[in-house]
Design an enzyme around this catalytic site. Structure first.
Site, PDB file in Angstrom:
ATOM      1  N   THR A 123      53.123  40.156  39.220  1.00  0.00           N
ATOM      2  CA  THR A 123      54.546  39.815  39.203  1.00  0.00           C
ATOM      3  C   THR A 123      54.849  38.587  38.333  1.00  0.00           C
ATOM      4  OG1 THR A 123      56.295  38.878  40.613  1.00  0.00           O
ATOM      5  CG2 THR A 123      54.074  38.691  41.453  1.00  0.00           C
ATOM      6  N   ASP A 124      56.056  38.526  37.823  1.00  0.00           N
ATOM      7  CA  ASP A 124      56.491  37.341  37.057  1.00  0.00           C
ATOM      8  C   ASP A 124      56.543  36.095  37.935  1.00  0.00           C
ATOM      9  OD1 ASP A 124      58.771  37.953  38.560  1.00  0.00           O
ATOM     10  OD2 ASP A 124      60.175  37.805  36.896  1.00  0.00           O
ATOM     11  N   GLU A 125      56.568  36.304  39.276  1.00  0.00           N
ATOM     12  CA  GLU A 125      56.649  35.149  40.186  1.00  0.00           C
ATOM     13  C   GLU A 125      55.421  34.264  40.106  1.00  0.00           C
ATOM     14  OE1 GLU A 125      59.057  36.893  44.012  1.00  0.00           O
ATOM     15  OE2 GLU A 125      58.146  34.935  44.041  1.00  0.00           O
ATOM     16  N   TYR A 148      53.684  34.309  49.086  1.00  0.00           N
ATOM     17  CA  TYR A 148      53.581  35.617  48.409  1.00  0.00           C
ATOM     18  C   TYR A 148      53.078  35.433  46.980  1.00  0.00           C
ATOM     19  CZ  TYR A 148      55.132  39.437  45.425  1.00  0.00           C
ATOM     20  OH  TYR A 148      55.177  40.417  44.445  1.00  0.00           O
ATOM     21  N   LYS A 152      49.518  36.502  45.133  1.00  0.00           N
ATOM     22  CA  LYS A 152      49.456  37.375  43.939  1.00  0.00           C
ATOM     23  C   LYS A 152      48.736  36.661  42.795  1.00  0.00           C
ATOM     24  CE  LYS A 152      51.161  40.981  43.523  1.00  0.00           C
ATOM     25  NZ  LYS A 152      50.666  42.354  43.837  1.00  0.00           N
TER      26      LYS A 152
END
Ligand code: NAD
Ligand code: DAU
Length: 331
Positions: A123-125, A148, A152
């Protein structure tokens, strides 16, 4: 190609399975999904009778079982994860179990069984919040803000270590916020759409000016397909929607699409550690021939229409009836 898809009963994984089965003949897909609250076999009704599709209800943390069921397959695409930031703030432990240890198990299985490709859906997060004018590339450092995104990011580092140490042929796909049909109605867009349909308040965090880059789910699936077929081993690919918008803009668009009143938008307490903005560049995957094709305008209309015409899908989730159904049919 014989592909193991983990977490394929969730939002993006189910769209990916349908995309692959529609596009390629002769590809076999094994979907391994634990069916947590977010996994929904109804997302895959279209695939159920396809002889090239097999479903196994299992946890990616159960290494001994997984290594047996994946025999005969050559690729793993790992979508399985706990995926909701607010839940990770309330109960982080399961995020570490599934997102980190689950990934570790799959990597070990790939390494020992000699899989031809492992794709980690990230994810870009993981890059954290972008300042004004800042855009992250695949080379940018990881700087996650919540349990989260930290889980990741940890998984991504493990994946890269397997590439460097064991020469495992891996790729990492880091996409921006997906939206579209079948998204669990705890996430921003489906929550706001279904609440607005029911004339319930739309809880907008903080000042509503946090920015997300919206990517239509089928565009993401085409991107992952491109990585599967053309991705260079060891490489990370960002997948961006190129639709950066403030949350308040999206909330107002949803209201407009449904012809409701903006009075439904209710500012509420902000999310702790709330990332202000996500922004990534995607020139690298464009170099493989991919680009986003669905405009935000079209994608939002299609999504709102889907939720309007599929109340049977989301009403039982929101009422809790869905979990009861689960206990009966899938335990
Ligand atoms: P989702 O929550 O809708 O689906 C997750 C699926 O994984 C569910 O079917 C669930 O049952 C399954 N699962 C959870 N734990 C499992 C376990 N231990 N073993 C086997 N299956 C398990 O998530 P999503 O939105 O479809 O996201 C899929 C992936 O894409 C995730 O890895 C997420 O981090 C990533 N991602 C999501 C977005 C987004 O906007 N939704 C954006 C970028 C990346
Ligand atoms: O960026 C990719 C990520 O996008 C994925 O990795 C995650 O799995 C996915 O959940 C998503 O994370 P976000 O936190 O960006 O998505 P969410 O839908 O939870 O929230 C989107 C924005 O809307 C965010 O700024 C918080 C805000 N929001 C969200 C909810 C649920 C609200 O204002 N009100 C809400 O009720």
């Amino acid at each position: 190609m014989n592909i193991v898809v983990t977490g394929g009963a969730g939002f993006i994984g189910s769209h990916f399975i349908k995309h692959i089965l529609r596009k390629y003949s002769g590809y076999k897909i094994l979907n391994i999904d634990k069916l947590t609250y977010a996994g929904n076999p109804e997302n895959l009704e279209e695939a159920e009778d396809n002889p090239d599709y097999t479903f196994v209800k299992e946890d990616i943390c159960s290494k001994r079982i997984i290594e047996k069921v994946v025999e005969g397959y050559d690729v793993i695409v790992n979508f399985a994860a706990e995926s909701h930031v607010d839940r990770s703030i309330e109960e982080p432990e399961v995020f570490l179990k599934t997102d980190v240890m689950g990934t570790f198990n799959l990597l070990e299985i790939c390494r020992t069984a000699g899989f031809k490709k492992y794709i980690q859906i990230s994810t870009d997060e993981t890059y954290g919040s972008a300042g004004g004018g800042e855009t992250f590339s695949e080379e940018s450092p990881l700087n996650p803000s919540n349990p989260y995104s930290a889980s990741k990011a940890a998984a991504d580092l493990l994946v890269l270590s397997y590439s460097k140490t064991y020469k495992l042929p891996v790729n990492i796909a880091r996409s921006t916020n997906n939206y579209g049909p079948n998204q669990y109605p705890e996430k921003f867009i489906p929550l706001f759409v279904t609440n607005a349909i029911e004339d319930k308040p739309l809880p907008l965090y903080g000042d509503g000016k946090n920015v997300r880059d919206w990517l239509f789910v089928e565009d993401n699936c085409r991107g992952i397909d491109v990585i599967l077929h053309k991705g260079i081993d060891g490489e990370i690919y960002n997948i961006a929607g190129e639709n950066e918008r403030e949350n308040i803009f999206i909330a107002k668009k949803i209201i407009e699409c449904l012809d409701k009143s903006e009075q439904l938008i209710k500012p509420v307490k902000d999310r702790p550690g709330h990332d202000r903005r996500y922004s990534i560049s995607c020139g690298k995957i464009k170099g493989l021939g991919w680009k986003p094709e669905v405009s935000l305008e079209d994608g939002l209309r299609l999504t709102v229409d889907w939720y309007k015409t599929h109340p049977q899908w989301w009403k039982k989730i929101k009422s809790g009836e869905f979990l009861e159904y689960y206990k009966k049919h899938y335990k």
